[in-house]
Write an enzyme that holds these catalytic residues in place. Structure first.
Site, PDB file in Angstrom:
ATOM      1  N   TRP A  90       1.195  -1.425   0.064  1.00 47.85           N
ATOM      2  CA  TRP A  90      -0.236  -0.049  -0.142  1.00 47.85           C
ATOM      3  C   TRP A  90       1.142   1.177  -0.420  1.00 47.85           C
ATOM      4  CZ3 TRP A  90      -0.587  -4.987   3.411  1.00 47.85           C
ATOM      5  CH2 TRP A  90      -1.969  -5.009   2.853  1.00 47.85           C
ATOM      6  N   HIS A  97      -6.871   1.608   2.508  1.00 49.25           N
ATOM      7  CA  HIS A  97      -8.190   1.113   2.418  1.00 49.25           C
ATOM      8  C   HIS A  97      -9.362   0.866   3.156  1.00 49.25           C
ATOM      9  CE1 HIS A  97      -5.665  -2.372   4.831  1.00 49.25           C
ATOM     10  NE2 HIS A  97      -5.626  -1.601   4.838  1.00 49.25           N
ATOM     11  N   ARG A 106      -4.350   6.192  -2.450  1.00 45.15           N
ATOM     12  CA  ARG A 106      -2.356   6.106  -2.403  1.00 45.15           C
ATOM     13  C   ARG A 106      -1.661   7.233  -3.130  1.00 45.15           C
ATOM     14  NH1 ARG A 106      -4.373  -0.835  -3.417  1.00 45.15           N
ATOM     15  NH2 ARG A 106      -5.510  -0.720  -1.145  1.00 45.15           N
ATOM     16  N   GLN A 129     -13.171   1.259  -1.987  1.00 45.98           N
ATOM     17  CA  GLN A 129     -13.377   0.554  -1.438  1.00 45.98           C
ATOM     18  C   GLN A 129     -14.956  -0.237  -0.997  1.00 45.98           C
ATOM     19  OE1 GLN A 129     -10.313  -1.304   0.505  1.00 45.98           O
ATOM     20  NE2 GLN A 129      -8.724  -1.690  -1.569  1.00 45.98           N
ATOM     21  N   VAL A 157      -5.490 -11.545   6.557  1.00 44.97           N
ATOM     22  CA  VAL A 157      -6.668 -13.059   6.692  1.00 44.97           C
ATOM     23  C   VAL A 157      -5.292 -14.178   6.743  1.00 44.97           C
ATOM     24  CG1 VAL A 157      -8.302 -11.352   5.098  1.00 44.97           C
ATOM     25  CG2 VAL A 157      -6.806 -12.388   3.942  1.00 44.97           C
ATOM     26  N   ALA A 211     -13.331 -11.537   5.721  1.00 46.25           N
ATOM     27  CA  ALA A 211     -13.203 -10.286   5.334  1.00 46.25           C
ATOM     28  C   ALA A 211     -13.272 -10.530   3.594  1.00 46.25           C
ATOM     29  CB  ALA A 211     -12.214 -10.149   5.823  1.00 46.25           C
TER      30      ALA A 211
HETATM   31  N1  PHE Z   1      -8.024  -4.661   1.366  1.00 45.20           N
HETATM   32  C1  PHE Z   1      -6.957  -5.261   0.860  1.00 45.20           C
HETATM   33  C2  PHE Z   1      -6.490  -4.096   0.268  1.00 45.20           C
HETATM   34  O1  PHE Z   1      -6.360  -3.019  -0.045  1.00 45.20           O
HETATM   35  C3  PHE Z   1      -8.506  -6.040   0.263  1.00 45.20           C
HETATM   36  C4  PHE Z   1      -8.215  -7.054   0.940  1.00 45.20           C
HETATM   37  C5  PHE Z   1     -10.032  -6.700   2.301  1.00 45.20           C
HETATM   38  C6  PHE Z   1      -7.885  -8.150   1.010  1.00 45.20           C
HETATM   39  C7  PHE Z   1     -10.505  -7.689   3.118  1.00 45.20           C
HETATM   40  C8  PHE Z   1      -9.123  -9.534   2.400  1.00 45.20           C
HETATM   41  C9  PHE Z   1     -10.114  -8.873   3.359  1.00 45.20           C
HETATM   42  O2  PHE Z   1      -6.000  -4.764  -1.552  1.00 45.20           O
END
Ligand code: PHE
Length: 351
Positions: free
Chosen positions: A161, A182, A208, A222, A265, A319
């Site tokens: 990120w 995010h 970003r 998002q 995750v 998630a």
């Molecule tokens: N937050 C992640 C992204 O910006 C996306 C994501 C969210 C992946 C939740 C897994 C679970 O790339």
């Protein structure tokens, strides 16, 4: 004055008066004219006054002539006044006329931005499956954006990120505030506040530090999803997201899950749908792949659950996070993400 002279004077005054009257067009001019001929010191009035100097017989003849002249001028004046008034009204009507048969001016109708539409569609799909919509701050702490998501300071996973930092240092002199990269910080924020079961959907703006091109914006939306409860498994994740994909892209859609990596995750997956344009045969939209990746997801990492005081032995969850711009681009056939934010009405009016 002789009666002949007086008769001629009256005659001349009458002719001059009528001649002048024909050229008058304004009400003021008419009034001046009246004063000049018929007023107390007017030309005709003066002539009438001189009648007294004539012999009785002459007075009768010339007097009758004078009275006729006076009546004629008064009548002509009244006529001229009517003429002037009528033409003034006609002029007004010309200028201020209201044509009640003319069609009305169209009222400009507003419409929803394509992203508003897609955000609502996404949220509706999950709300109907029992998710609640929540929102969170766009200016965020490092703690929620990274640390509580199992992304420690100085960990290379942060490179995923490109972050816009705020000039704000903590006690150790490190930058601690940022524009969220995010919507995942709302995972920790939500779980900190409530006990399971949790089912939330989080639409919101992210930022970003990136160059823009047809598929990248430095600010974008998002939609995050989080479900935590006893006994949640990857099957629940797949079932929920499959239902979502069918709602947005058609009941005949197929989905494909493949391994992916996100620090918060375990396991992590990426979900793709079979291309709705070519049904998987390969085309421009799916770049000949037959599949289109639409989101990242996974089972909530035990460390994240522990971080908010949940017991990963009891509670598990999934998630996911998706980019609604990308979803809208696929769904509406939009080829450049920058169109969403350039406010070109030719683009916006198509929705
Ligand atoms: N937050 C992640 C992204 O910006 C996306 C994501 C969210 C992946 C939740 C897994 C679970 O790339």
């Amino acid at each position: 004055m002789t009666s002949q002279n007086l008769a001629r004077t009256i005659e001349q005054a009458r002719e001059a008066a009528l001649e002048e009257l024909r050229g008058l067009t304004g009400e003021e001019g008419l009034e001046e004219w009246r004063v000049r001929y018929l007023g107390r010191r007017g030309r005709l009035t003066a002539a009438l006054r001189s009648l007294g100097t004539l012999a009785q017989e002459e007075r009768r003849v010339v007097g009758a002539q004078a009275n006729q002249a006076k009546a004629l001028l008064e009548e002509s004046l009244a006529q001229a006044r009517r003429r002037v008034r009528e033409s003034r009204i006609a002029g007004l009507a010309q200028e201020e006329r209201i044509d009640v048969t003319r069609p009305g001016r169209p009222v400009a109708m507003g419409r929803f931005h394509p992203l508003t539409r897609i955000l609502r569609e996404i949220c509706d799909a999950f709300e109907s499956m029992g998710f609640q919509v929540v929102e969170g701050p766009e200016v965020e702490w490092d703690r929620y954006n990274f640390e509580m998501l199992n992304i420690p300071r100085d960990h290379p996973a942060r490179d995923m990120w490109n972050t816009l930092w705020i000039d704000q240092e903590d006690d150790e002199g490190r930058q601690s505030m940022l524009l969220r990269t995010h919507t995942s910080p709302m995972q920790a924020r939500t779980m900190e506040r409530v006990k399971p079961p949790v089912r939330v959907i989080v639409p919101g703006k992210c930022y970003r530090y990136e160059a823009t091109d047809a598929t990248h914006e430095w600010h974008f939306y998002q939609v995050e999803g989080l479900a935590v409860d006893e006994g949640i498994t990857l099957a629940n994740l797949k079932g929920t997201l499959y239902e979502f994909a069918r709602r947005l892209f058609g009941a005949e859609r197929k989905v494909r899950f493949r391994c992916d990596y996100f620090p918060f995750v375990e396991p992590g997956v990426e979900m793709a749908i079979d291309c709705f344009a070519c049904e998987g045969a390969g085309c421009r939209i799916c770049r000949e792949a037959g599949w289109i990746e639409i989101l990242g997801a996974g089972m909530v990492h035990p460390k994240v659950l522990e971080g908010v005081g949940y017991d990963p032995a009891v509670h598990t969850g999934f998630a996911f996070g998706m980019g609604p711009e990308r979803i809208a681009m696929l769904k509406y056939g939009i080829e450049d993400i920058r169109l969403f934010y350039s406010n070109d009405l030719r683009f916006l009016r198509q929705f």
